[in-house]
Design a protein around this motif. Structure first.
Motif, short mmCIF file in Angstrom:
data_model
loop_
_atom_site.label_atom_id
_atom_site.label_comp_id
_atom_site.label_asym_id
_atom_site.label_seq_id
_atom_site.Cartn_x
_atom_site.Cartn_y
_atom_site.Cartn_z
N VAL A 202 0.78 -1.35 0.03
CA VAL A 202 0.05 0.08 0.12
C VAL A 202 0.77 1.24 0.08
N TYR A 203 1.91 1.29 0.74
CA TYR A 203 2.68 2.44 0.83
C TYR A 203 3.46 2.62 -0.46
N GLY A 204 4.00 1.65 -0.95
CA GLY A 204 4.60 1.69 -2.46
C GLY A 204 3.75 2.36 -3.53
N VAL A 205 2.49 1.98 -3.50
CA VAL A 205 1.56 2.69 -4.45
C VAL A 205 1.10 4.15 -4.09
N VAL A 206 1.03 4.46 -2.75
CA VAL A 206 0.73 5.93 -2.28
C VAL A 206 2.18 6.70 -2.50
N SER A 207 3.39 6.13 -2.23
CA SER A 207 4.54 6.88 -2.58
C SER A 207 4.84 7.13 -3.91
N PHE A 208 4.35 6.25 -4.84
CA PHE A 208 4.61 6.44 -6.08
C PHE A 208 4.14 7.32 -6.96
N TYR A 209 2.74 7.57 -6.73
CA TYR A 209 2.03 8.59 -7.20
C TYR A 209 2.04 9.83 -6.73
N HIS A 210 2.35 10.93 -7.17
CA HIS A 210 2.62 12.11 -6.59
C HIS A 210 1.44 12.71 -6.07
N ASP A 211 0.14 12.73 -6.64
CA ASP A 211 -1.11 13.30 -6.12
C ASP A 211 -1.45 12.74 -4.67
N TYR A 212 -1.10 11.55 -4.14
CA TYR A 212 -1.20 11.10 -2.95
C TYR A 212 -0.55 11.76 -1.84
N ARG A 213 -0.68 12.80 -1.62
CA ARG A 213 -0.03 13.59 -0.48
C ARG A 213 -0.63 12.96 1.01
N GLU A 214 0.26 13.07 2.00
CA GLU A 214 0.04 12.68 3.23
C GLU A 214 -0.36 13.64 4.15
N ASN A 215 -0.18 14.74 3.85
CA ASN A 215 -0.65 15.93 4.59
C ASN A 215 -1.79 16.47 3.71
N PRO A 216 -2.72 17.34 4.78
CA PRO A 216 -3.58 18.09 4.05
C PRO A 216 -3.17 19.35 3.26
N PRO A 217 -3.54 19.56 2.04
CA PRO A 217 -3.04 20.78 1.26
C PRO A 217 -3.59 22.02 1.56
N GLY A 218 -3.04 23.15 1.08
CA GLY A 218 -3.67 24.33 1.29
C GLY A 218 -4.87 24.42 0.60
N ARG A 219 -5.49 25.77 0.81
CA ARG A 219 -6.70 25.93 0.02
C ARG A 219 -6.49 25.80 -1.22
N HIS A 220 -5.42 26.24 -2.02
CA HIS A 220 -4.90 26.12 -3.44
C HIS A 220 -3.74 25.40 -3.62
N VAL A 221 -3.90 24.64 -4.60
CA VAL A 221 -2.70 23.74 -4.99
C VAL A 221 -2.10 24.18 -6.30
N LEU A 222 -1.09 24.68 -6.44
CA LEU A 222 -0.35 25.13 -7.44
C LEU A 222 0.95 24.12 -7.82
N LYS A 223 0.60 23.66 -8.84
CA LYS A 223 1.58 22.73 -9.52
C LYS A 223 2.28 23.31 -10.69
N VAL A 224 3.59 23.28 -10.74
CA VAL A 224 4.65 24.15 -11.63
C VAL A 224 5.57 22.94 -12.33
N CYS A 225 5.44 23.01 -13.68
CA CYS A 225 6.09 22.10 -14.36
C CYS A 225 7.72 22.39 -14.18
N ARG A 226 8.51 21.23 -14.00
CA ARG A 226 9.75 21.51 -14.11
C ARG A 226 10.43 20.49 -14.89
N ALA A 227 9.74 20.09 -15.87
CA ALA A 227 10.25 19.25 -16.85
C ALA A 227 11.27 20.16 -17.82
N GLU A 228 12.03 19.34 -18.83
CA GLU A 228 13.07 20.15 -19.47
C GLU A 228 12.49 21.14 -20.52
#
Length: 156
Positions: free
Chosen positions: A58-84
């Motif tokens: 179970v932990y392996g699946v949760v830690s693999f996918y970045h959307d499964y955070r273990e703490n409550p997010p802020g009111r807004h979630v800002l995702k910034v692309c860091r790809a090349e």
């Protein structure tokens, strides 16, 4: 923040809903994410026991996918692309400006809980690089001016 028994009372109906389906782990995790906004570490042993899986599975699946955070997010979630592609188009300058204006580093939530800043490694908007996503809405051609506007919006 919700307490343990309240969380379990939310999680158990989700587990019960999906436990007899084929491949129930991801739908259960998605249901928990939808209800709570995060997947608390304390529910992982419960999920493992209910699905007859190891905690490591179970932990392996949760830690693999970045959307499964273990703490409550802020009111807004800002995702910034860091790809090349985004970096090549000036994404680093916009990312640095966002971190400075928001007062958080990637992977952190502001102390006032207004925003969680997350790195992602491709939003599929390479033609409009650099890109970001605020609360599920994509933003193309992110520059320092748009970064400043985003900072104002999430702090409002």
């Amino acid at each position: 923040m919700r307490q343990g028994t309240e969380i379990v009372s939310i999680v158990m109906p989700i587990i019960d809903r999906w436990r007899n389906e084929e491949g129930p782990l991801l739908p259960i995790l998605n249901g928990i994410l939808r209800e709570l906004g995060y997947v608390p570490r304390q529910v992982l042993p419960i999920i493992a026991e209910e699905l007859n899986l190891t905690r490591a599975e179970v932990y392996g699946v949760v830690s693999f996918y970045h959307d499964y955070r273990e703490n409550p997010p802020g009111r807004h979630v800002l995702k910034v692309c860091r790809a090349e592609a985004c970096q090549a188009m000036g994404g680093d300058a916009a990312a640095e400006k966002l971190q400075r204006l928001l007062g958080v580093e990637f992977g952190e939530t502001a102390s006032d809980r207004s925003v969680t800043l997350e790195p992602v490694y491709c939003l599929g908007l390479c033609a409009c690089a650099p890109s970001a996503m605020l609360d599920g809405e994509v933003i193309g051609r992110l520059d320092e001016e748009k970064a400043a506007a985003i900072a104002v919006e999430v702090r409002a």
